[in-house]
Design a protein around this motif. Structure first.
Motif, PDB file in Angstrom:
ATOM      1  N   LEU A 115      -3.352  -0.768  -9.336  1.00  0.00           N
ATOM      2  CA  LEU A 115      -4.482  -1.154 -10.180  1.00  0.00           C
ATOM      3  C   LEU A 115      -4.018  -1.962 -11.379  1.00  0.00           C
ATOM      4  N   VAL A 116      -2.942  -1.523 -12.030  1.00  0.00           N
ATOM      5  CA  VAL A 116      -2.426  -2.239 -13.203  1.00  0.00           C
ATOM      6  C   VAL A 116      -2.009  -3.653 -12.826  1.00  0.00           C
ATOM      7  N   PHE A 117      -1.314  -3.789 -11.692  1.00  0.00           N
ATOM      8  CA  PHE A 117      -0.905  -5.134 -11.279  1.00  0.00           C
ATOM      9  C   PHE A 117      -2.105  -6.023 -10.988  1.00  0.00           C
ATOM     10  N   LEU A 118      -3.086  -5.503 -10.262  1.00  0.00           N
ATOM     11  CA  LEU A 118      -4.249  -6.315  -9.911  1.00  0.00           C
ATOM     12  C   LEU A 118      -5.014  -6.754 -11.158  1.00  0.00           C
ATOM     13  N   VAL A 119      -5.161  -5.856 -12.125  1.00  0.00           N
ATOM     14  CA  VAL A 119      -5.830  -6.221 -13.373  1.00  0.00           C
ATOM     15  C   VAL A 119      -5.018  -7.270 -14.116  1.00  0.00           C
ATOM     16  N   SER A 120      -3.703  -7.084 -14.176  1.00  0.00           N
ATOM     17  CA  SER A 120      -2.846  -8.046 -14.859  1.00  0.00           C
ATOM     18  C   SER A 120      -2.863  -9.397 -14.166  1.00  0.00           C
ATOM     19  N   ALA A 121      -2.857  -9.385 -12.846  1.00  0.00           N
ATOM     20  CA  ALA A 121      -2.765 -10.636 -12.086  1.00  0.00           C
ATOM     21  C   ALA A 121      -4.074 -11.411 -12.090  1.00  0.00           C
ATOM     22  N   PHE A 122      -5.195 -10.708 -11.952  1.00  0.00           N
ATOM     23  CA  PHE A 122      -6.475 -11.402 -11.720  1.00  0.00           C
ATOM     24  C   PHE A 122      -7.545 -11.074 -12.762  1.00  0.00           C
ATOM     25  N   GLY A 123      -7.237 -10.176 -13.676  1.00  0.00           N
ATOM     26  CA  GLY A 123      -8.230  -9.751 -14.638  1.00  0.00           C
ATOM     27  C   GLY A 123      -9.050  -8.595 -14.099  1.00  0.00           C
ATOM     28  N   PRO A 124      -9.742  -7.872 -14.963  1.00  0.00           N
ATOM     29  CA  PRO A 124     -10.542  -6.708 -14.525  1.00  0.00           C
ATOM     30  C   PRO A 124     -11.864  -7.149 -13.906  1.00  0.00           C
ATOM     31  N   ARG A 125     -11.777  -7.875 -12.822  1.00  0.00           N
ATOM     32  CA  ARG A 125     -12.955  -8.410 -12.139  1.00  0.00           C
ATOM     33  C   ARG A 125     -13.247  -7.601 -10.885  1.00  0.00           C
ATOM     34  N   PRO A 126     -14.465  -7.571 -10.437  1.00  0.00           N
ATOM     35  CA  PRO A 126     -14.814  -6.784  -9.248  1.00  0.00           C
ATOM     36  C   PRO A 126     -14.019  -7.167  -8.013  1.00  0.00           C
ATOM     37  N   PRO A 131      -9.052  -5.245  -2.438  1.00  0.00           N
ATOM     38  CA  PRO A 131      -7.628  -5.072  -2.114  1.00  0.00           C
ATOM     39  C   PRO A 131      -7.070  -3.733  -2.597  1.00  0.00           C
ATOM     40  N   LEU A 132      -7.576  -3.248  -3.735  1.00  0.00           N
ATOM     41  CA  LEU A 132      -7.140  -1.928  -4.195  1.00  0.00           C
ATOM     42  C   LEU A 132      -7.512  -0.861  -3.173  1.00  0.00           C
ATOM     43  N   ALA A 133      -8.744  -0.921  -2.657  1.00  0.00           N
ATOM     44  CA  ALA A 133      -9.193   0.061  -1.671  1.00  0.00           C
ATOM     45  C   ALA A 133      -8.383  -0.028  -0.388  1.00  0.00           C
ATOM     46  N   VAL A 134      -8.027  -1.247   0.024  1.00  0.00           N
ATOM     47  CA  VAL A 134      -7.206  -1.416   1.224  1.00  0.00           C
ATOM     48  C   VAL A 134      -5.878  -0.683   1.055  1.00  0.00           C
ATOM     49  N   TYR A 135      -5.242  -0.860  -0.107  1.00  0.00           N
ATOM     50  CA  TYR A 135      -3.969  -0.165  -0.327  1.00  0.00           C
ATOM     51  C   TYR A 135      -4.157   1.346  -0.392  1.00  0.00           C
ATOM     52  N   LEU A 136      -5.139   1.793  -1.143  1.00  0.00           N
ATOM     53  CA  LEU A 136      -5.282   3.226  -1.396  1.00  0.00           C
ATOM     54  C   LEU A 136      -5.569   4.027  -0.134  1.00  0.00           C
ATOM     55  N   PHE A 137      -6.324   3.462   0.797  1.00  0.00           N
ATOM     56  CA  PHE A 137      -6.811   4.276   1.905  1.00  0.00           C
ATOM     57  C   PHE A 137      -6.242   3.903   3.269  1.00  0.00           C
ATOM     58  N   SER A 138      -5.491   2.825   3.361  1.00  0.00           N
ATOM     59  CA  SER A 138      -4.903   2.476   4.653  1.00  0.00           C
ATOM     60  C   SER A 138      -3.982   3.579   5.141  1.00  0.00           C
ATOM     61  N   VAL A 139      -4.055   3.879   6.415  1.00  0.00           N
ATOM     62  CA  VAL A 139      -3.199   4.913   7.002  1.00  0.00           C
ATOM     63  C   VAL A 139      -1.744   4.470   7.045  1.00  0.00           C
ATOM     64  N   ILE A 140      -1.484   3.201   6.817  1.00  0.00           N
ATOM     65  CA  ILE A 140      -0.109   2.689   6.884  1.00  0.00           C
ATOM     66  C   ILE A 140       0.815   3.447   5.938  1.00  0.00           C
ATOM     67  N   THR A 141       0.311   3.850   4.777  1.00  0.00           N
ATOM     68  CA  THR A 141       1.157   4.544   3.802  1.00  0.00           C
ATOM     69  C   THR A 141       1.185   6.057   3.991  1.00  0.00           C
ATOM     70  N   LEU A 142       0.335   6.578   4.874  1.00  0.00           N
ATOM     71  CA  LEU A 142       0.173   8.034   4.973  1.00  0.00           C
ATOM     72  C   LEU A 142       1.403   8.772   5.476  1.00  0.00           C
ATOM     73  N   PRO A 143       2.037   8.369   6.595  1.00  0.00           N
ATOM     74  CA  PRO A 143       3.169   9.157   7.084  1.00  0.00           C
ATOM     75  C   PRO A 143       4.255   9.383   6.037  1.00  0.00           C
TER      76      PRO A 143
END
Length: 613
Positions: A115-126, A131-143
Motif C-alpha cells: 500500500l505504501v509503495f502504491l501510494v508513493s508511486a501513483f498517489g492515493p488515488r482509487p 492492484p493492491l487487492a490482486v496482491y493481497l488476495f491472490s493464492v500465489i502468496t498463500l503457500p
C-alpha cells in the motif's frame, strides 16, 4: 520532459471513483489489508510444522549455531531463516504459535509495504486499489504464508520487494544518497533470508531505466550512470559480491541442468496454469502429488477463460495507455528467472510437476500488482511513464473495474480456502510428535531406542543424517537413549510415532550349529556362520542365548565390534551391524561361563506390531 507531481496526480487512472477522497482510498486500502490478515490468521493458525521444518529443527538442534547459519540447504543460503528457527526452538520447541505469529507479522509488513509503495508511486488515488487487492488476495502468496520452511525465506523477499522499491523510488526522484543506502540495507536484509532476493536489483534497474531515463538504451545507460552513480556502484557491488559468494558457497546444482530438461512443460505449468490463472483468482482446482502438497491444476475451461481475459486486458491496456508494455518487464524477468531456476534446480530432479507449486513464484503476485499500476497510471516524478492515449471502456469505468476486482478477490478466496483446508487437514506430522511424546511419557526412565530414519512424511531419507530419530527428536533427550547394543529391552519409534518393542525379522540366520544347543561359546572365540552374505549398513542382529552366568562378552559383525555383558539365564542380545561379512564372532567370556545359542537373526528392526515375515 517529466511532468509535475500535481499534473500526474490529476491524470486519469483505472476505476476513478469521484466520491472517494484520498483519505478514503488509504482507509479502504488499510481495510483490505485487515481483511487479508484476518483470513491469513485463520489459515496460518490451523497450520503446523511440516516436512522441511523438521530438517531445520534437526539442523539447529544438532550443530553449533555458527555452523548452521551458513549451511547450504537444498540450494538455499538462509542464515536468517536458520537463526529464527533456532530461536523459536530455544524459546518453545514444537510450539507453532511462534512461527505462526512471525509469518503473519511478515505478511503484515509486506502488505503495508504494498500500500505504501502504491501510494508513493501513483498517489492515493482509487486506481491503486485493484492492484493492491490482486496482491493481497491472490493464492500465489498463500503457500509461503502458512508454511514456515517456505515463508521464512520468501516473506522477507515480499517485504523487501515493496519497501525496497519504495526507497529506490525516493532515491530516483531526489538522488539523495540516504535512500540508496536504505535500499541496499533492505535488500541485504532480504538476502540474509533468501538468495533469490538478488533479483531485486534487476527490478530496481528496470524502474530506473524505463521510467527515469529516456532515449535509446545507450542514452538511458549513460543517463543512469550520470544521475544515479551511487546506486549503480553500490547495487552492483552487492549484486556481484553476493553472486560470487553464493556460487562458491551455496550453489549445489548445476545451472547447466537447464539445458538438459525441457523448458516447455515447466513454462506451461508455471506460466499458463500457475501465474496465468492465479493472478485472476484461480486455479480453482488442485492436484495432490502427495498427501501434504497441493499444486495448481486448473481445468481447461479456467485456463482458456484466464487466457482470454488476460489477452483482452492487455489489448485494452496497449490501446488506451502509452508506454504500458514496459511495465510487464518486471514480472517477465522474474517469471523467466523462476522458470530457469525450477528447470535447473528442481524439475531436473523431480519432474515438471513441481512448477505447478506456487512456492516457486511467490513474488509474482507483488510483481503483477506493480506492473498493473505502472501500465495504467503515471508514475509520479518519472521522466516517462504510462499516459492516457484514449478513454477506455473498461479501465475508466469505475463500476466495471470494481465489479471485476470483487470477482477476482472472490475467486481468489475460493482457491485459497481450497488450498488451506487441504493443508490444515494434514495432521500426520502433528499426530506423530504427539504419539512420540505420550509414548515416552508413559515409560519410566530413558527408553533404549534404535536410531532409524523418521517416516518419509516427516522427512525424506536423502536428508540423512538430519532425518535420524536421534536428531529430529533431540528435544526428548531426557526420555531417550539411542543405542547400538542392548540386552532384552530395545524399542523403536514406528511410522505413527508410537514407541514399541523391536523385532528383527530375519533376512539372514545362523547355520545349524554342531552342538545340541546350537553354538556353544566358552573360553575361546567362536565364529557363527550365517546362511548368506551381508552387505551395507542399518542391519541389526538378535542373539537369543542361554548363559551359565553373568559375564563380559565381545561380539563382532563386519565393521562393528562391541564389548558388552551377558546375563545368566535366557536372554536376548541386540546389536547393530554393518559392512561386508558372512558370520559373527563371540569371545571374551569370563572363565567358567558358557553361552549357547541357536537363535541368531539379522534384519532391519521394526516395531513388534509391524513385523513382516
Amino acid at each position: 520532459m517529466s511532468t509535475s507531481l500535481e499534473e500526474q496526480e490529476s491524470s486519469a487512472d483505472p476505476g476513478v471513483t469521484r466520491g472517494l477522497t484520498e483519505r478514503d482510498v488509504v482507509r479502504v486500502g488499510a481495510g483490505l489489508i485487515v481483511v487479508q490478515l484476518v483470513f491469513r490468521g485463520w489459515a496460518v493458525a490451523g497450520s503446523w510444522f511440516q516436512f522441511d521444518d523438521f530438517a531445520f529443527m534437526s539442523k539447529v538442534m544438532n550443530a553449533p549455531l555458527p555452523d548452521t547459519l551458513l549451511y547450504p540447504y537444498a540450494g538455499h543460503v538462509m542464515p536468517g531463516g536458520f537463526f529464527l528457527s533456532w530461536l523459536n526452538h530455544e524459546l518453545a520447541p514444537l510450539n507453532w504459535a511462534l512461527p505462526a505469529v512471525e509469518l503473519l507479522l511478515m505478511q503484515a509488513v509486506a502488505s503495508v509495504g504494498c500500500l505504501v509503495f502504491l501510494v508513493s508511486a501513483f498517489g492515493p488515488r482509487p486506481g491503486i486499489l485493484p492492484p493492491l487487492a490482486v496482491y493481497l488476495f491472490s493464492v500465489i502468496t498463500l503457500p509461503a504464508g502458512i508454511w514456515w520452511a517456505a515463508g521464512v525465506n520468501q516473506m522477507p523477499l515480499q517485504m523487501a520487494f515493496f519497501w525496497g522499491l519504495f526507497t529506490h523510488l525516493a532515491y530516483l526522484r531526489t538522488r539523495r544518497v540516504r535512500y540508496a543506502v536504505l535500499t541496499m540495507l533492505i535488500t541485504l536484509l532480504s538476502l540474509v533470508f533468501y538468495e533469490k532476493s538478488l533479483l531485486l536489483f534487476a527490478v530496481y534497474a528496470i524502474v530506473a531505466l524505463c521510467y527515469f531515463t529516456s532515449g535509446d538504451i545507450v542514452a538511458r545507460l549513460r543517463v543512469a550512470w550520470d544521475r544515479y552513480r551511487v546506486a549503480v556502484v553500490g547495487y552492483g557491488v552487492i549484486a556481484v559480491g553476493y553472486t560470487v559468494f553464493y556460487a562458491l558457497w551455496g550453489l549445489n546444482f548445476s545451472p547447466g541442468n537447464a539445458n538438459e530438461s525441457p523448458i516447455g512443460p515447466v513454462f506451461l505449468r508455471m506460466v499458463v496454469w500457475g501465474f496465468g490463472t492465479g493472478i485472476l483468482g484461480g486455479p480453482l482446482r488442485w492436484a495432490h502429488p502427495t498427501d501434504l502438497f497441493a499444486v495448481a491444476q486448473p481445468s481447461d475451461l479456467v485456463v482458456l477463460a484466464a487466457g482470454i481475459v488476460l489477452f483482452a486486458l492487455g489489448l485494452e491496456t496497449v490501446r488506451t495507455r502509452s508506454r504500458a508494455k514496459r511495465a510487464w518487464l518486471i514480472p517477465g524477468v522474474l517469471l523467466a528467472s523462476d522458470i530457469l531456476l525450477v528447470v535447473a534446480g528442481r524439475a531436473s530432479l523431480v519432474g515438471p510437476t513441481i512448477a505447478q507449486d506456487y512456492r516457486y513464484q511467490t513474488e509474482m503476485a507483488g510483481a503483477a500488482a506493480v506492473a498493473i499500476g505502472l501500465s495504467l497510471m503515471p508514475l509520479l516524478g518519472a521522466v516517462e511513464s504510462a499516459e492516457v492515449r484514449r478513454p477506455s471502456a473498461f479501465f475508466d469505468m469505475p463500476a466495471r473495474v470494481t465489479l471485476a476486482t470483487v470477482a477476482v478477490v472472490c475467486l481468489s478466496l475460493v482457491s485459497s480456502v481450497q488450498y488451506t483446508v487441504r493443508w490444515q487437514s494434514a495432521h500426520e506430522s502433528r499426530d506423530y510428535f504427539a504419539n512420540v511424546e505420550s509414548s515416552l511419557d508413559s515409560r519410566k526412565g530413558r527408553v533404549p531406542l534404535v536410531d532409524v530414519g523418521v517416516p518419509a512424511y516427516i522427512m525424506w531419507a536423502f536428508g540423512a543424517p538430519e532425518n535420524a530419530t536421534s536428531n529430529v527428536l533431540r528435544m526428548y533427550s531426557d526420555h531417550t537413549r539411542f543405542t547400538d547394543v542392548a540386552t532384552d529391552s530395545l524399542f523403536i519409534i514406528g511410522e505413527t510415532g508410537k514407541v514399541a518393542p523391536v523385532v528383527v525379522p530375519p533376512v539372514r540366520e545362523e547355520k545349524r550349529g554342531p552342538e545340541k544347543c546350537g553354538w556353544l561359546v566358552a573360553d575361546s572365540a567362536v565364529s557363527i556362520p550365517l546362511d548368506g552374505p551381508v552387505f551395507g549398513s542399518g542391519w541389526w542382529i538378535r542373539v537369543g542365548y542361554a548363559s551359565s552366568g553373568d559375564s563380559p562378552v565381545t561380539v563382532t559383525a563386519g565393521e562393528r565390534t562391541y564389548k558388552t555383558w551377558i546375563l545368566k539365564g535366557l536372554h536376548s542380545l541386540y546389536f547393530e551391524a554393518s559392512g561386508e561379512f558372512r558370520s559373527i564372532q563371540v569371545s571374551g567370556l569370563r572363565q567358567g561361563v558358557t553361552l549357547c545359542t541357536d537363535e541368531v537373526a539379522l534384519g532391519m528392526p521394526v516395531p513388534v506390531r509391524e513385523r513382516r515375515r
